[in-house]
Design a protein around this motif. Sequence first.
Motif, short mmCIF file in Angstrom:
data_model
loop_
_atom_site.label_atom_id
_atom_site.label_comp_id
_atom_site.label_asym_id
_atom_site.label_seq_id
_atom_site.Cartn_x
_atom_site.Cartn_y
_atom_site.Cartn_z
N GLY A 158 -3.39 5.26 -5.68
CA GLY A 158 -2.79 5.20 -4.36
C GLY A 158 -3.81 5.06 -3.25
N ASP A 159 -4.93 5.74 -3.38
CA ASP A 159 -6.01 5.59 -2.40
C ASP A 159 -6.49 4.14 -2.36
OD1 ASP A 159 -6.01 8.30 -1.69
OD2 ASP A 159 -7.55 8.81 -3.17
N GLY A 160 -6.60 3.53 -3.52
CA GLY A 160 -7.02 2.12 -3.57
C GLY A 160 -5.98 1.21 -2.96
N LEU A 165 -4.09 -2.36 1.58
CA LEU A 165 -3.23 -2.59 2.74
C LEU A 165 -4.04 -2.71 4.02
CD1 LEU A 165 -0.36 -0.06 1.92
CD2 LEU A 165 -0.12 -2.55 1.98
N LEU A 166 -5.06 -1.88 4.15
CA LEU A 166 -5.91 -1.94 5.34
C LEU A 166 -6.65 -3.28 5.41
CD1 LEU A 166 -7.42 1.67 5.33
CD2 LEU A 166 -6.07 0.66 7.18
N VAL A 167 -7.18 -3.72 4.29
CA VAL A 167 -7.89 -4.99 4.26
C VAL A 167 -6.96 -6.14 4.66
CG1 VAL A 167 -8.96 -6.68 2.71
CG2 VAL A 167 -9.63 -4.28 2.58
N GLU A 174 4.66 -1.09 8.84
CA GLU A 174 4.81 -2.45 8.31
C GLU A 174 4.87 -2.45 6.79
OE1 GLU A 174 1.36 -4.08 10.04
OE2 GLU A 174 2.36 -4.80 11.85
N SER A 175 4.15 -1.54 6.14
CA SER A 175 4.17 -1.51 4.68
C SER A 175 5.57 -1.21 4.15
CB SER A 175 3.17 -0.48 4.15
OG SER A 175 3.58 0.85 4.45
N ASN A 176 6.32 -0.40 4.88
CA ASN A 176 7.69 -0.10 4.48
C ASN A 176 8.64 -1.26 4.81
OD1 ASN A 176 7.82 2.95 3.63
ND2 ASN A 176 6.49 2.88 5.41
N VAL A 177 8.48 -1.83 6.00
CA VAL A 177 9.33 -2.95 6.40
C VAL A 177 9.10 -4.14 5.47
CG1 VAL A 177 9.88 -4.54 8.28
CG2 VAL A 177 9.31 -2.15 8.79
N TRP A 178 7.85 -4.37 5.12
CA TRP A 178 7.47 -5.45 4.22
C TRP A 178 8.09 -5.25 2.84
CZ3 TRP A 178 2.79 -4.90 0.84
CH2 TRP A 178 2.47 -6.08 0.17
N ARG A 179 8.09 -4.00 2.36
CA ARG A 179 8.72 -3.71 1.07
C ARG A 179 10.19 -4.08 1.08
NH1 ARG A 179 8.47 2.31 -1.36
NH2 ARG A 179 6.32 1.69 -1.82
N VAL A 180 10.87 -3.72 2.17
CA VAL A 180 12.29 -4.06 2.29
C VAL A 180 12.46 -5.58 2.38
CG1 VAL A 180 14.30 -3.88 3.81
CG2 VAL A 180 12.94 -1.85 3.27
N ALA A 181 11.59 -6.25 3.12
CA ALA A 181 11.67 -7.71 3.23
C ALA A 181 11.53 -8.37 1.87
CB ALA A 181 10.59 -8.23 4.19
N LEU A 182 10.66 -7.84 1.03
CA LEU A 182 10.48 -8.38 -0.31
C LEU A 182 11.73 -8.21 -1.16
CD1 LEU A 182 6.85 -7.10 -0.99
CD2 LEU A 182 7.54 -9.50 -0.78
N GLY A 228 0.90 -12.51 0.05
CA GLY A 228 0.23 -11.29 0.47
C GLY A 228 0.44 -10.16 -0.52
N TYR A 229 1.66 -10.08 -1.06
CA TYR A 229 1.95 -9.07 -2.07
C TYR A 229 1.06 -9.25 -3.29
CZ TYR A 229 4.48 -6.59 -5.75
OH TYR A 229 4.80 -5.77 -6.80
N THR A 230 0.92 -10.48 -3.72
CA THR A 230 0.07 -10.74 -4.89
C THR A 230 -1.37 -10.34 -4.62
OG1 THR A 230 1.49 -12.56 -5.61
CG2 THR A 230 -0.76 -12.54 -6.44
N ARG A 231 -1.87 -10.67 -3.43
CA ARG A 231 -3.25 -10.31 -3.09
C ARG A 231 -3.43 -8.79 -3.09
NH1 ARG A 231 -2.50 -14.36 0.79
NH2 ARG A 231 -2.16 -12.82 2.43
N ILE A 232 -2.52 -8.09 -2.43
CA ILE A 232 -2.65 -6.63 -2.30
C ILE A 232 -2.54 -5.95 -3.66
CG2 ILE A 232 -1.45 -4.58 -1.41
CD1 ILE A 232 -0.87 -6.25 1.13
N GLU A 233 -1.60 -6.38 -4.47
CA GLU A 233 -1.45 -5.74 -5.78
C GLU A 233 -2.61 -6.08 -6.70
OE1 GLU A 233 0.76 -3.41 -6.42
OE2 GLU A 233 1.39 -3.66 -4.33
N THR A 234 -3.17 -7.26 -6.56
CA THR A 234 -4.34 -7.62 -7.36
C THR A 234 -5.53 -6.74 -6.99
OG1 THR A 234 -3.59 -9.92 -7.60
CG2 THR A 234 -5.94 -9.48 -7.95
N ILE A 235 -5.73 -6.52 -5.69
CA ILE A 235 -6.81 -5.64 -5.24
C ILE A 235 -6.55 -4.21 -5.73
CG2 ILE A 235 -7.91 -4.57 -3.23
CD1 ILE A 235 -7.39 -7.21 -1.73
N THR A 236 -5.31 -3.76 -5.61
CA THR A 236 -4.96 -2.41 -6.06
C THR A 236 -5.26 -2.24 -7.54
OG1 THR A 236 -3.20 -2.24 -4.39
CG2 THR A 236 -3.08 -0.74 -6.26
N ASP A 237 -4.89 -3.23 -8.34
CA ASP A 237 -5.18 -3.17 -9.77
C ASP A 237 -6.68 -3.14 -10.03
OD1 ASP A 237 -2.52 -3.14 -10.50
OD2 ASP A 237 -2.44 -5.24 -11.12
#
Length: 287
Positions: A158-160, A165-167, A174-182, A228-237
């Motif tokens: 989660g810290d990662g 998200l910051l990057v 926005e992280s919550n609104v974006w989740r709903v948009a997805l 953007g989702y793909t980028r963020i989740e790739t970094i998180t992984d």
Amino acid sequence: MTDLSPERRMWSLFEPVHAVTYFANDALGAFEEAGLRGFWRGYFAGRSAPLGPVGAGPVIAAYYGFAPRMVARALPDVWTRITPEAALEARRVGSRRTLDKALDGLDVGEAATLLRRAAESVDVTGRVLGAANAALPWPEDPLDVLWHAATILREHRGDGHVAALLVEGVGGCESNVWRVALRDGDGRDFYQPARGWTDEEWDAALDRLRSRGWADGDGKATAAAHQGYTRIETITDRLAAGPWEALGPDATNRCAELLYPIAVRASRLLRHPNPIGLPSLPTPGAS
């Protein structure tokens, strides 16, 4: 689950073990027994306790997606009702009671040993919640070890995710609104109150997503938002890969094999959908 990255696959298996502390009745009851009435007092006390008796500021930063005022309603007031040490014990007792019932008949010894090996190898640099939990003493009982290891790993991941998200420049609301948009705009009535944002804050965040091309006029995610989702989740992984690289592919696969029936049973105790975005797991052998 074979199409998932190793890091996401393991998250889907250890996260249910940790998450019982938020959703299972026995876990919630342990906080009430300790003197905390209401879900959110137990949540903020239990999850924040590894940091010590902190005020709202560090928790707003670490939890990221919560409205600051929601955090400030709980902290530091909750420390007038319970000590961090008592909150840590309440979350241990509640999680232990829950898993003891849910996993009745399952031998968790080997899974606990492997998950602990992974958790002991986390890099805590820049990971506040992961580091705070990793600094706690290890319990001795295998079931407690299993939960504690899952907790270290999920907070480390989660810290990662917050760093990713910051990057990408995605703020807390926005992280919550974006989740709903997805989800094609579905779920605002669930996620917005769960994180404490006002209608005005939510709508302003949606406007910002529209301005960057991440949401359309109906509040649904655009192609850019999915990219953007793909980028963020790739970094998180990538940021969560260290423990599994240290454990090695064979031991990681063995850990996943052992965790699967455990995760299925734990997952049954969770609300679906849930604010942490954890999907339900199919029963082993089900088509």
